[in-house]
Design an enzyme around this catalytic site. Structure first.
Site: not given
Length: 324
Positions: A270-273
């Site tokens: 979820a880093a990109g989110d």
């Protein structure tokens, strides 16, 4: 019309700057329950292994980005579909706890909620099988029911874990209303040329940039080339995320590379989110593109120091404290 143009060309838009900046973010996308099992290694074909710890986590790219934007200071409405099962009840409750408006989170009768079955090995390798479930039921009619909310929003955020026809319709509704559109085309798939011209901000990682442009992306130089290809298709601002190497961005008036904060990462889920949610939250507060990128990167950097998807997403206060 982009957020930047909204501030430069107020007379061209019937809404004042004040009703765009600080306005609500609408996220049209997926909600999933992640079912995560740990084992020493991944099973071979046909093999059964005795595993270890198991946990369930609320996920889905749409819900992750909605939670990120909410924790990072924005008012958020979630547009999506859940099943009429226990997971659907839990997924709605998770969004409620974050203060996210779920009036347009629809329950699909007789349908299971979306799930991701994830096996994680001791060395971090994983296998993932996603069953879209109710996410596949999100339809253009649901978008029409939310058109007033989309029309008054500061930004519409979309991904591609729901039907492409629905995403295209949501983007069209936003474009007609002058609502800025951020598209994160994940999982990556070919897109119609007309769609690019309705997108204000396109956020892609290296793999997605490669698929959409045929340019192998492995650093800032190739990211610049890929961004130029995407801008030539009509996108106003292209952001190419490069993981620990930062981001490349290209907009009407500027382009450049921003290095990522250095941290000891333990889980990049979820880093990109988190980056998308943080960037969007800052933009609707009136931040410049570069400042919003910096904020999004700092939020993502904090998230990779924690386990889990939504559980890892920091709050606005935590990011501000880290900046100080």
């Amino acid at each position: 019309m982009s957020l930047l143009k909204t501030v430069q060309n107020v007379s061209a838009n019937s809404r004042s700057v004040g009703t765009r900046y600080g306005a609500r973010i609408v996220v049209a996308g997926s909600t999933n329950m992640d079912l995560v099992a740990h084992s020493e290694r991944l099973p071979a074909r046909g093999e059964t292994l005795l595993g270890g710890a198991f946990a369930t986590f609320a996920g889905g790219k749409g819900a992750n980005q909605a939670v990120a934007a909410a924790r990072l200071g924005a008012s958020v409405t979630m547009l999506g579909c859940i099943g009429d099962d226990d997971f659907g009840v839990q997924l709605r409750a998770c969004l409620h706890r974050e203060g996210i408006d779920t009036a347009h989170l629809h329950t699909a009768d007789g349908t299971s909620s979306g799930i991701a079955v994830i096996t994680v090995a001791a060395d971090g390798a994983n296998t993932i099988v996603v069953a879209p479930g109710a996410n596949a039921a999100l339809a253009p009619g649901h978008v029409d029911a939310a058109q007033d909310v989309i029309g008054a929003a500061g930004m519409l955020i979309c991904q591609l874990e729901v039907p492409l026809d629905t995403v295209r319709h949501a983007i069209s509704v936003a474009a007609r209303s002058g609502t800025p559109v951020l598209l994160n085309p994940a999982p990556a798939q070919p897109l119609p040329d007309a769609l690019y011209r309705q997108v204000d901000v396109l956020v892609v990682n290296e793999t997605e940039a490669h698929l959409l442009t045929d340019v192998p992306v492995d650093g800032a130089a190739s990211a610049r080339e890929a961004a130029a290809c995407l801008r030539a298709k009509g996108v106003e601002t292209v952001i190419v995320t490069l993981g620990a190497a930062g981001v490349w961005y290209s907009a009407d008036a500027e382009e450049g590379h921003l290095a990522a904060p250095r941290v000891d990462a333990i889980d990049t889920t979820a880093a990109g989110d988190t980056f998308v949610g943080g960037f969007a939250a800052e933009r609707v507060r009136g931040a410049s593109i570069r400042d919003a990128l910096d904020f999004g990167q700092r939020a993502a950097a904090l998230s990779v120091t924690r386990q889990g998807a939504q559980a890892s997403i920091p709050t606005q206060g935590e990011v501000r404290a880290a900046i100080r």
